[in-house]
Scaffold this motif. Structure first.
Motif, mmCIF file in Angstrom:
data_model
loop_
_atom_site.group_PDB
_atom_site.id
_atom_site.type_symbol
_atom_site.label_atom_id
_atom_site.label_comp_id
_atom_site.label_asym_id
_atom_site.label_seq_id
_atom_site.Cartn_x
_atom_site.Cartn_y
_atom_site.Cartn_z
ATOM 1 N N GLU A 10 49.154 37.106 34.233
ATOM 2 C CA GLU A 10 48.151 38.135 33.919
ATOM 3 C C GLU A 10 47.819 38.976 35.159
ATOM 4 O O GLU A 10 47.669 40.192 35.064
ATOM 5 C CB GLU A 10 46.876 37.503 33.359
ATOM 6 C CG GLU A 10 46.974 37.162 31.894
ATOM 7 C CD GLU A 10 47.184 38.382 30.998
ATOM 8 O OE1 GLU A 10 46.484 39.394 31.135
ATOM 9 O OE2 GLU A 10 48.091 38.314 30.155
ATOM 10 N N LYS A 11 47.698 38.334 36.312
ATOM 11 C CA LYS A 11 47.428 39.077 37.549
ATOM 12 C C LYS A 11 48.567 40.036 37.871
ATOM 13 O O LYS A 11 48.335 41.176 38.294
ATOM 14 C CB LYS A 11 47.196 38.120 38.714
ATOM 15 C CG LYS A 11 45.859 37.430 38.655
ATOM 16 C CD LYS A 11 45.667 36.496 39.846
ATOM 17 C CE LYS A 11 44.338 35.771 39.723
ATOM 18 N NZ LYS A 11 44.112 34.826 40.819
ATOM 19 N N TRP A 14 48.353 42.925 35.439
ATOM 20 C CA TRP A 14 47.225 43.789 35.802
ATOM 21 C C TRP A 14 47.614 44.686 36.990
ATOM 22 O O TRP A 14 47.315 45.886 37.005
ATOM 23 C CB TRP A 14 45.991 42.953 36.132
ATOM 24 C CG TRP A 14 44.804 43.796 36.456
ATOM 25 C CD1 TRP A 14 44.268 44.046 37.686
ATOM 26 C CD2 TRP A 14 43.995 44.544 35.537
ATOM 27 N NE1 TRP A 14 43.194 44.892 37.591
ATOM 28 C CE2 TRP A 14 43.001 45.208 36.279
ATOM 29 C CE3 TRP A 14 44.021 44.700 34.155
ATOM 30 C CZ2 TRP A 14 42.059 46.023 35.678
ATOM 31 C CZ3 TRP A 14 43.067 45.517 33.571
ATOM 32 C CH2 TRP A 14 42.105 46.157 34.336
ATOM 33 N N ASP A 17 49.762 47.451 35.834
ATOM 34 C CA ASP A 17 48.980 48.494 35.156
ATOM 35 C C ASP A 17 48.283 49.385 36.174
ATOM 36 O O ASP A 17 48.272 50.605 36.023
ATOM 37 C CB ASP A 17 47.961 47.873 34.201
ATOM 38 C CG ASP A 17 47.250 48.938 33.380
ATOM 39 O OD1 ASP A 17 47.928 49.858 32.885
ATOM 40 O OD2 ASP A 17 46.017 48.859 33.243
ATOM 41 N N ASN A 78 48.948 40.106 28.540
ATOM 42 C CA ASN A 78 48.664 41.532 28.706
ATOM 43 C C ASN A 78 47.660 42.006 27.653
ATOM 44 O O ASN A 78 47.823 43.044 27.023
ATOM 45 C CB ASN A 78 49.939 42.385 28.669
ATOM 46 C CG ASN A 78 49.685 43.787 29.179
ATOM 47 O OD1 ASN A 78 48.864 44.008 30.045
ATOM 48 N ND2 ASN A 78 50.406 44.747 28.637
ATOM 49 N N TYR A 80 44.838 43.153 28.149
ATOM 50 C CA TYR A 80 44.175 44.347 28.651
ATOM 51 C C TYR A 80 42.700 44.267 28.286
ATOM 52 O O TYR A 80 42.030 43.339 28.698
ATOM 53 C CB TYR A 80 44.887 45.589 28.107
ATOM 54 C CG TYR A 80 44.453 46.903 28.716
ATOM 55 C CD1 TYR A 80 44.371 47.060 30.091
ATOM 56 C CD2 TYR A 80 44.152 47.994 27.919
ATOM 57 C CE1 TYR A 80 43.982 48.268 30.646
ATOM 58 C CE2 TYR A 80 43.774 49.206 28.469
ATOM 59 C CZ TYR A 80 43.686 49.333 29.834
ATOM 60 O OH TYR A 80 43.309 50.526 30.374
#
Length: 134
Positions: A10-11, A14, A17, A78, A80
């Motif tokens: 996830e990091k 991120w 993104d 993801n 978000y």
């Protein structure tokens, strides 16, 4: 396999993104890149398409959802800023990475994300998965 490092993934997503705006038109590509690696690790997953349209309309019209992500081992990948409270449908579907790639290629996605970054992003995600011990 040891416990999968979902938080580290996830990091990474991120950071992608923040750098490439992948959640503004590249979320389907991210889902594909992660899905192909989950398949290599024999980790079952589902594709989650967030939208106000039902799943059959999204798939039959090749309509891109508002957001695409994966669900694996009780983790959204993801995710978000999407959750159940925003009035959108969470359409879970079983789809292979190759079918997800076809769906991605046949849809029109937000143009903020530059597809020129696809190869680079795929390499970054693949490198992350290569570090995982089975």
């Amino acid at each position: 396999m040891k416990r999968f490092p979902f938080k580290k993934l996830e990091k990474l997503l991120w950071s992608l993104d923040c750098r490439y705006f992948v959640n503004c038109g590249g979320c389907g590509w991210i889902a594909y890149c992660v899905a192909i690696n989950f398949e290599r690790l024999n980790m079952p997953f589902r594709v989650v398409l967030w939208d106000d349209e039902p799943l059959n309309k999204l798939l039959s019209k090749n309509k891109s959802p508002m957001h695409a992500m994966l669900y694996c081992r009780r983790h959204y990948i993801n995710s978000y800023e999407y959750d159940q409270s925003d009035g959108l449908r969470s359409n879970h579907v079983t789809m292979s990475s190759s079918n997800l790639l076809n769906y991605y290629n046949n849809c029109k996605w937000n143009k903020v994300y530059d597809r020129e970054h696809n190869y680079k992003i795929k390499k970054i995600i693949n490198d992350f998965f290569k570090q995982i011990k089975q």
